[in-house]
Design a protein around this motif. Structure first.
Motif, PDB file in Angstrom:
ATOM      1  N   TYR A   1       0.838  -1.212   0.000  1.00 38.21           N
ATOM      2  CA  TYR A   1       0.000   0.000   0.000  1.00 38.21           C
ATOM      3  C   TYR A   1       0.868   1.256   0.000  1.00 38.21           C
ATOM      4  N   LEU A   2       1.908   1.271   0.821  1.00 38.56           N
ATOM      5  CA  LEU A   2       2.786   2.439   0.882  1.00 38.56           C
ATOM      6  C   LEU A   2       3.467   2.696  -0.458  1.00 38.56           C
ATOM      7  N   HIS A   3       3.939   1.604  -1.096  1.00 39.96           N
ATOM      8  CA  HIS A   3       4.723   1.751  -2.325  1.00 39.96           C
ATOM      9  C   HIS A   3       3.870   2.035  -3.552  1.00 39.96           C
ATOM     10  N   HIS A   4       2.673   1.451  -3.614  1.00 37.35           N
ATOM     11  CA  HIS A   4       1.920   1.465  -4.874  1.00 37.35           C
ATOM     12  C   HIS A   4       0.605   2.235  -4.817  1.00 37.35           C
ATOM     13  N   ASP A   5       0.034   2.377  -3.630  1.00 38.42           N
ATOM     14  CA  ASP A   5      -1.292   2.984  -3.555  1.00 38.42           C
ATOM     15  C   ASP A   5      -1.292   4.370  -2.942  1.00 38.42           C
ATOM     16  N   CYS A   6      -0.204   4.748  -2.279  1.00 43.36           N
ATOM     17  CA  CYS A   6      -0.111   6.108  -1.759  1.00 43.36           C
ATOM     18  C   CYS A   6       0.352   7.046  -2.872  1.00 43.36           C
ATOM     19  N   VAL A   7      -0.183   8.239  -2.910  1.00 44.62           N
ATOM     20  CA  VAL A   7       0.200   9.239  -3.916  1.00 44.62           C
ATOM     21  C   VAL A   7       0.647  10.495  -3.170  1.00 44.62           C
ATOM     22  N   PRO A   8       1.974  10.816  -3.204  1.00 45.52           N
ATOM     23  CA  PRO A   8       3.042  10.021  -3.827  1.00 45.52           C
ATOM     24  C   PRO A   8       3.405   8.807  -2.969  1.00 45.52           C
ATOM     25  N   PRO A   9       4.178   7.860  -3.535  1.00 45.36           N
ATOM     26  CA  PRO A   9       4.569   6.671  -2.766  1.00 45.36           C
ATOM     27  C   PRO A   9       5.405   7.029  -1.539  1.00 45.36           C
ATOM     28  N   ILE A  10       5.427   6.117  -0.569  1.00 44.61           N
ATOM     29  CA  ILE A  10       6.155   6.329   0.680  1.00 44.61           C
ATOM     30  C   ILE A  10       7.149   5.197   0.876  1.00 44.61           C
ATOM     31  N   VAL A  11       8.385   5.542   1.184  1.00 43.29           N
ATOM     32  CA  VAL A  11       9.418   4.555   1.530  1.00 43.29           C
ATOM     33  C   VAL A  11       9.577   4.559   3.037  1.00 43.29           C
ATOM     34  N   HIS A  12       9.434   3.410   3.660  1.00 45.08           N
ATOM     35  CA  HIS A  12       9.459   3.324   5.118  1.00 45.08           C
ATOM     36  C   HIS A  12      10.858   3.566   5.673  1.00 45.08           C
ATOM     37  N   ARG A  13      11.878   2.933   5.091  1.00 41.62           N
ATOM     38  CA  ARG A  13      13.291   3.070   5.430  1.00 41.62           C
ATOM     39  C   ARG A  13      13.698   2.394   6.735  1.00 41.62           C
ATOM     40  N   ASP A  14      12.803   1.792   7.478  1.00 39.99           N
ATOM     41  CA  ASP A  14      13.203   1.081   8.692  1.00 39.99           C
ATOM     42  C   ASP A  14      12.323  -0.138   8.905  1.00 39.99           C
ATOM     43  N   VAL A  15      12.153  -0.933   7.833  1.00 35.52           N
ATOM     44  CA  VAL A  15      11.356  -2.160   7.925  1.00 35.52           C
ATOM     45  C   VAL A  15      12.153  -3.196   8.707  1.00 35.52           C
ATOM     46  N   LYS A  16      11.567  -3.716   9.757  1.00 31.73           N
ATOM     47  CA  LYS A  16      12.200  -4.763  10.559  1.00 31.73           C
ATOM     48  C   LYS A  16      11.124  -5.424  11.416  1.00 31.73           C
ATOM     49  N   SER A  17      11.467  -6.532  12.025  1.00 28.44           N
ATOM     50  CA  SER A  17      10.470  -7.289  12.793  1.00 28.44           C
ATOM     51  C   SER A  17       9.982  -6.511  14.006  1.00 28.44           C
ATOM     52  N   ASN A  18      10.813  -5.654  14.578  1.00 29.30           N
ATOM     53  CA  ASN A  18      10.383  -4.864  15.732  1.00 29.30           C
ATOM     54  C   ASN A  18       9.434  -3.743  15.347  1.00 29.30           C
ATOM     55  N   ASN A  19       9.332  -3.448  14.067  1.00 29.96           N
ATOM     56  CA  ASN A  19       8.393  -2.426  13.607  1.00 29.96           C
ATOM     57  C   ASN A  19       7.169  -3.037  12.955  1.00 29.96           C
ATOM     58  N   ILE A  20       6.938  -4.320  13.186  1.00 28.21           N
ATOM     59  CA  ILE A  20       5.711  -4.993  12.765  1.00 28.21           C
ATOM     60  C   ILE A  20       4.967  -5.392  14.038  1.00 28.21           C
ATOM     61  N   LEU A  21       3.844  -4.761  14.277  1.00 31.51           N
ATOM     62  CA  LEU A  21       3.092  -4.976  15.516  1.00 31.51           C
ATOM     63  C   LEU A  21       1.952  -5.945  15.287  1.00 31.51           C
ATOM     64  N   LEU A  22       1.546  -6.628  16.362  1.00 26.99           N
ATOM     65  CA  LEU A  22       0.564  -7.710  16.262  1.00 26.99           C
ATOM     66  C   LEU A  22      -0.644  -7.414  17.143  1.00 26.99           C
ATOM     67  N   ASP A  23      -1.839  -7.522  16.550  1.00 29.33           N
ATOM     68  CA  ASP A  23      -3.054  -7.338  17.342  1.00 29.33           C
ATOM     69  C   ASP A  23      -3.426  -8.637  18.046  1.00 29.33           C
ATOM     70  N   GLY A  24      -4.573  -8.667  18.628  1.00 25.99           N
ATOM     71  CA  GLY A  24      -4.970  -9.836  19.408  1.00 25.99           C
ATOM     72  C   GLY A  24      -5.110 -11.101  18.611  1.00 25.99           C
ATOM     73  N   ASP A  25      -5.393 -10.990  17.309  1.00 21.36           N
ATOM     74  CA  ASP A  25      -5.515 -12.156  16.436  1.00 21.36           C
ATOM     75  C   ASP A  25      -4.255 -12.373  15.611  1.00 21.36           C
ATOM     76  N   PHE A  26      -3.161 -11.774  16.048  1.00 24.53           N
ATOM     77  CA  PHE A  26      -1.875 -11.851  15.347  1.00 24.53           C
ATOM     78  C   PHE A  26      -1.956 -11.246  13.945  1.00 24.53           C
ATOM     79  N   GLY A  27      -2.903 -10.340  13.744  1.00 28.79           N
ATOM     80  CA  GLY A  27      -2.874  -9.537  12.529  1.00 28.79           C
ATOM     81  C   GLY A  27      -1.761  -8.514  12.637  1.00 28.79           C
ATOM     82  N   ALA A  28      -1.055  -8.280  11.534  1.00 31.49           N
ATOM     83  CA  ALA A  28       0.151  -7.453  11.569  1.00 31.49           C
ATOM     84  C   ALA A  28      -0.139  -6.041  11.090  1.00 31.49           C
ATOM     85  N   ARG A  29       0.551  -5.078  11.708  1.00 30.24           N
ATOM     86  CA  ARG A  29       0.512  -3.679  11.288  1.00 30.24           C
ATOM     87  C   ARG A  29       1.954  -3.172  11.168  1.00 30.24           C
TER      88      ARG A  29
END
Length: 998
Positions: A808-836
């Protein structure tokens, strides 16, 4: 004497060199030009008279001259050695899978060269026009390099060339018509190049000796030319993953030698052409993911097809009875169409069916009883149709079955007795039918059963004790049936059980003791039954339980205090007979609706515990209350006076709430004051490099995470480190981090991007209020003692969610957004282990030209995740995120940290590549993962390796990564096998229900 002395010196100085012939000396020059880190050329030495016994060297028996040099997979590095052309009889050269890192030099003097294989190297530059001057060249393979540019016009002049393979390069022109002049060609493979949009040259129909034509993902447009029908010797035609339009030409029915035709993932329209009955050798036809219409021709079903893939089209009509007469049909996948009518009742009687998927159609009638007649059926997928009748008794003999999905039909009757105990089945889904009867005791034999989903039927009777013998059971969902009796005691033996859902039955008795042995239990739903007795204290020790619903039963006694130890997202004990005081943690507004319908419970949100002595002591109680009220008033007045004095004294250190500025990005049900009142040490859930994160439970019961940052002066904020509980980011927070996070997250609306509710700021302190993620970060969970909670289906769900967020960040945002700090500690989990995806403090916007809005003056990111080109160029784009995401995939598959002392000087990417080469995939995959998912895990591992390619151009786009992960999750085996770097696609299996059950 002088002459003798000089001769002696010459002999003693070069005694060994003079013993080797001239061709050996040329090869020693080759050795000296290479870096040989694996000592592959250690046998090459000047002590031998000839090089004929050296590794990789072959000679002519009569003349003793070198004819062949095969140094495949030797880990050699350096430029291509043009000295080889001095070996006049050399006809065979293979440097397959090395690190040759130059352009291809002029080798037109290698006049006798017949076979040249330079595939899987690091070659760059254009295709040399002089290659066509080699008069005897028959085999040219340059697969897997970085060759760019267009085809030289000389390529139309090859005299004897039979194989031309340029797969996975960077060719960016169009496919030229003059390739049709190479009349000797038997194989033409140009797949996976970033060609400019172009048509398939009709001149390729002149290649009458062609046996293989692979043009997969070549950016082809326009229609398929009729001239391809002239390729009478063609046995493999692959035009998949392009932009072809129009109808499939009827001339393809003239390819009398063809074995497989692959046209998937284009925009083809119209009907399948008639005349395919002429293709007596056809085994595979794949026209999926197009826009075809009409019916399947009857003649197609009379072929000896091994695989018929026609899903994701718009086929209508019935399935011809003649399809059951195909003697070699072992794979039938026609899901997600509009097919109607009944299936042929002799389907499988002649055909050795293995994979059968007719999901998401409009089929009616009974299940064919002969589906497993040959005893090879492995997968039976029939969800979302209108099948009726019973499961044929013949299927209880089908011991080869491992995956059964019959949900969402109109099936009824009892399940055949031994069907419950098929030994290899790991998924049995019968949801939403009208099945009745008991669960058979033969279920004890279902040693591989992991997912048992039989909700919304009419099953009855008691649950058998044998259910406790299904040792691999991870999910048991049997809600909304008519089961009765007590829960079997053996159920506590299912130590791998993650979900137990028996809601809406007629079960009774007490909850079994020993329930604390279910260490992996994440969801327990026993609502709407007749359970009685007390709630076991042991439930409080289920550390990963986050969903507990025991409502609408007849439970009595007090609520165990141990339930306060659980991190519950859902708690419902309503409509029971519970009594006593609420545990302090639950005696809050947030849990008001969790205890309704229990009249004997007492607390702030329920009736008084005991009113029996109220009238007797009414006067006495009134007196005591009056005394306490008076004392309280005096105390309050004193406290207020002291507070006013103290506030004036400490005015400089207090937070003036009136100076806070609130900026909301969603409709809020709270104010900044409610947030500020809860920022105390008791609510801290994490610390990091820039402040703290607090968990704040609002008055409406909702929890939020508050990230508290500060500037250079720590006035009004605590001087501590931040971010474990919300995002656990470890990267330094820049001065503009707060502004970047607000600007980025404030405008994003996506289910896989963490939601920023609002920001609160003063001159010296900044707050960001996010949605609360109860399961923390992926990095914390994966690399802790709780990693056992992350089975493979959960890990797959997490990585797919995160990929969709980044896409979504790369292809659907106008203009696109580069996160620059993608890592496992920046992927959060809700109660059903859905990721954000979270932490956008260093994110950057990409402009229309594909460049970051402003240049980078520092490296943002975390050690182990930074793409190699970013570290030394400071140039950042979406490909940098994709590399980091690939590292996260490798983390999930291996269970290892990106930088691990066990890797030595390697990071996880190099360690995985080295271990794969030396030991194989089994030594890479996390040993905690269930081997039954091995095939899917290997596919995802492969995606991670592609994402971490050293060359950015070889990394797929994030949109492509999502598609690859979805296809990998379909759990289907690779379709066919191809060589020379040719990849085969993955396929979905389950129609509209792809994500429901992994």
């Amino acid at each position: 004497m002088l002459l003798l002395f000089l001769s002696f010196l010459l002999f003693t100085s070069f005694p060994l060199s003079l013993s080797l012939n001239q061709e050996g000396l040329y090869l020693l020059q080759l050795k000296s030009s290479f870096s040989d880190s694996d000592s592959a050329l250690s046998s090459w030495n000047s002590r031998d008279p000839t090089p004929c016994n050296w590794h990789g060297v072959s000679c002519d028996g009569a003349s003793g001259s070198v004819t062949s040099l095969d140094l495949s997979n030797a880990n050699l590095a350096g430029p291509f050695p043009s000295v080889l052309c001095r070996l006049h009889n050399l006809s065979y050269i293979s440097f397959y899978y090395n690190n040759i890192n130059s352009t291809i030099p002029d080798i037109s003097t290698c006049r006798n060269l017949v076979h040249l294989d330079l595939s899987q190297n690091l070659l760059t530059g254009d295709l040399p026009h002089t290659l066509a001057d080699l008069p005897n060249l028959k085999y040219l393979d340059l697969t897997g390099n970085n060759i760019s540019g267009d085809f030289p016009a000389s390529f139309g002049r090859f005299q004897k060339l039979e194989v031309l393979s340029l797969v996975y390069n960077l060719l960016d022109g169009t496919i030229p018509a003059f390739l049709g002049n190479i009349s000797t060609l038997r194989m033409l493979n140009l797949s996976y190049n970033p060609f400019s949009p172009g048509r398939i040259p009709p001149e390729l129909g002149n290649l009458t000796h062609l046996e293989i034509l692979w043009l997969t993902e070549c950016n082809l447009v326009g229609e398929i030319p009729d001239s391809l029908g002239r390729l009478k010797r063609l046995n493999d035609l692959d035009l998949a993953i392009n932009h072809l339009v129009g109808s499939i030409p009827s001339s393809l029915a003239e390819l009398v030698s063809v074995v497989q035709i692959e046209l998937y993932n284009n925009s083809l329209t119209g009907e399948l052409p008639r005349g395919f009955s002429n293709l007596t050798n056809l085994r595979l036809l794949d026209a999926s993911m197009n826009r075809l219409t009409g019916k399947i021709p009857d003649e197609l079903t009379r072929l000896s097809l091994e695989s018929l893939n026609l899903y994701s089209n718009k086929f209508e009509g019935t399935l011809p009875p003649s399809i059951a007469d195909s003697p070699a049909l072992y794979e039938l996948r026609i899901f997600q169409n509009r097919l109607t009518g009944e299936l042929p009742q002799n389907l499988g009687k002649i055909s050795p069916l293995r994979w059968f998927d007719v999901s998401s159609n409009q089929f009616t009638g009974p299940i064919p009883p002969s589906l497993c007649e040959k005893g090879r059926l492995q997968e039976m997928l029939m969800i979302y149709n209108s099948f009726s009748g019973q499961i044929p008794s013949s299927l209880e003999q089908c011991r080869s079955l491992n995956r059964i999905r019959l949900g969402h039909n109109k099936l009824s009757g009892e399940i055949p007795t031994r069907f419950w105990g098929l030994p290899h089945v790991y998924l049995l889904e019968l949801v939403n039918n009208s099945f009745s009867g008991h669960i058979g005791k033969s279920i004890a034999n279902a040693k591989n059963l992991s997912l048992l989903i039989i909700s919304r039927n009419q099953f009855n009777g008691s649950l058998p004790e044998e259910i406790g013998l299904v040792g691999k059971l991870a999910k048991f969902s049997a809600s909304n049936n008519k089961f009765n009796g007590v829960l079997p005691k053996s159920i506590v033996k299912l130590d791998g059980l993650g979900i137990l859902d028996l809601q809406g039955n007629e079960l009774e008795g007490g909850l079994p003791s020993g329930i604390d042995s279910l260490k992996k239990l994440n969801e327990l739903n026993l609502a709407d039954n007749k359970f009685s007795g007390e709630i076991p204290d042991e439930i409080g020790s289920l550390s990963v339980l986050n969903y507990l619903d025991l409502s609408d039963n007849q439970l009595t006694g007090r609520i165990p205090l141990g339930l306060q130890n659980l991190k519950l997202n859902q708690l419902n004990l309503s409509d029971n007979l519970l009594s006593g005081e609420l545990p302090p943690l639950f005696d809050k507004e947030a849990y008001k609706n969790s205890f309704l319908g229990n009249p004997d419970l007492c607390g702030n949100f329920s009736v008084s515990c005991d009113k029996r002595d109220e009238d007797k002591h009414k006067g006495y109680v009134w007196l005591l209350r009056s005394i306490f009220v008076l004392a309280a008033l005096v105390f309050i007045v004193g406290v207020v006076w002291f507070y006013l004095k103290y506030r004036n004294y400490k005015k400089a250190k207090a937070i003036d709430k009136s100076k806070w500025t609130l900026m909301s990005f969603h409709k809020l049900g709270f104010s900044e004051y409610e947030i500020l009142d809860c920022l105390d040490e008791d609510n801290v859930i994490g610390k990091g490099a820039s402040g703290k994160v607090y968990k704040v439970v609002l008055s409406n019961g909702e929890a939020v995470a508050v990230k508290k940052l500060w500037g250079g002066v720590q006035k009004g904020c605590d001087n501590v480190d931040i971010e474990k509980g919300m995002a656990q980011a470890e990267s330094p927070v820049r001065d503009d981090g707060f502004q970047a996070e607000v600007e980025t997250l404030g405008k994003i609306r996506h289910k896989n991007i963490v939601k920023l509710w609002c920001s609160c700021t003063t001159r010296d302190c900044k707050l960001l209020v996010y949605e609360y993620m109860p399961n923390g970060s992926l990095g914390d969970l994966l690399h802790s003692c709780k990693s056992g909670l992350l089975d493979w289906p959960t890990r797959y769900k997490i990585i797919l969610d995160a990929a969709e967020g980044l896409s979504y960040l790369h292809h659907d945002c106008v203009p696109p957004i580069v996160h620059r700090d993608v890592k496992s500690n920046n992927i959060l989990l809700d109660g059903d282990f859905g990721a954000r995806v979270a932490d956008f403090g260093v994110a950057k916007v990409v402009d229309a030209a594909g460049k970051v809005a402003k240049s980078m003056s520092f490296i943002a990111g975390s050690c182990g995740y930074i793409a190699p080109e970013y570290a030394y160029t400071l140039r950042v784009n979406e490909k940098s995120d994709i590399y980091s995401f690939g590292v996260v995939i490798l983390e999930l598959v291996t269970g290892r940290l990106p930088i691990d002392p066990g890797f030595g000087e390697k990071d996880i990417v190099k360690w995985v590549c080295t271990t794969l080469d030396q030991k194989g995939a089994d030594y890479v995959v996390d040993s905690k993962l269930d081997p039954c998912f091995k095939e899917e895990i290997y596919k995802v591992l492969n995606i991670g390796l592609v994402c971490t390619s050293p060359l950015p151009i070889n990394r797929p786009s994030m949109r492509r990564v999502v598609k690859m992960l979805q296809e990998a999750g379909a759990e289907n085996q690779l379709k066919g096998t191809k060589k020379d770097g040719k990849l085969t696609p993955y396929y979905y299996e389950d129609g509209l229900d792809q994500g429901s059950v992994a």
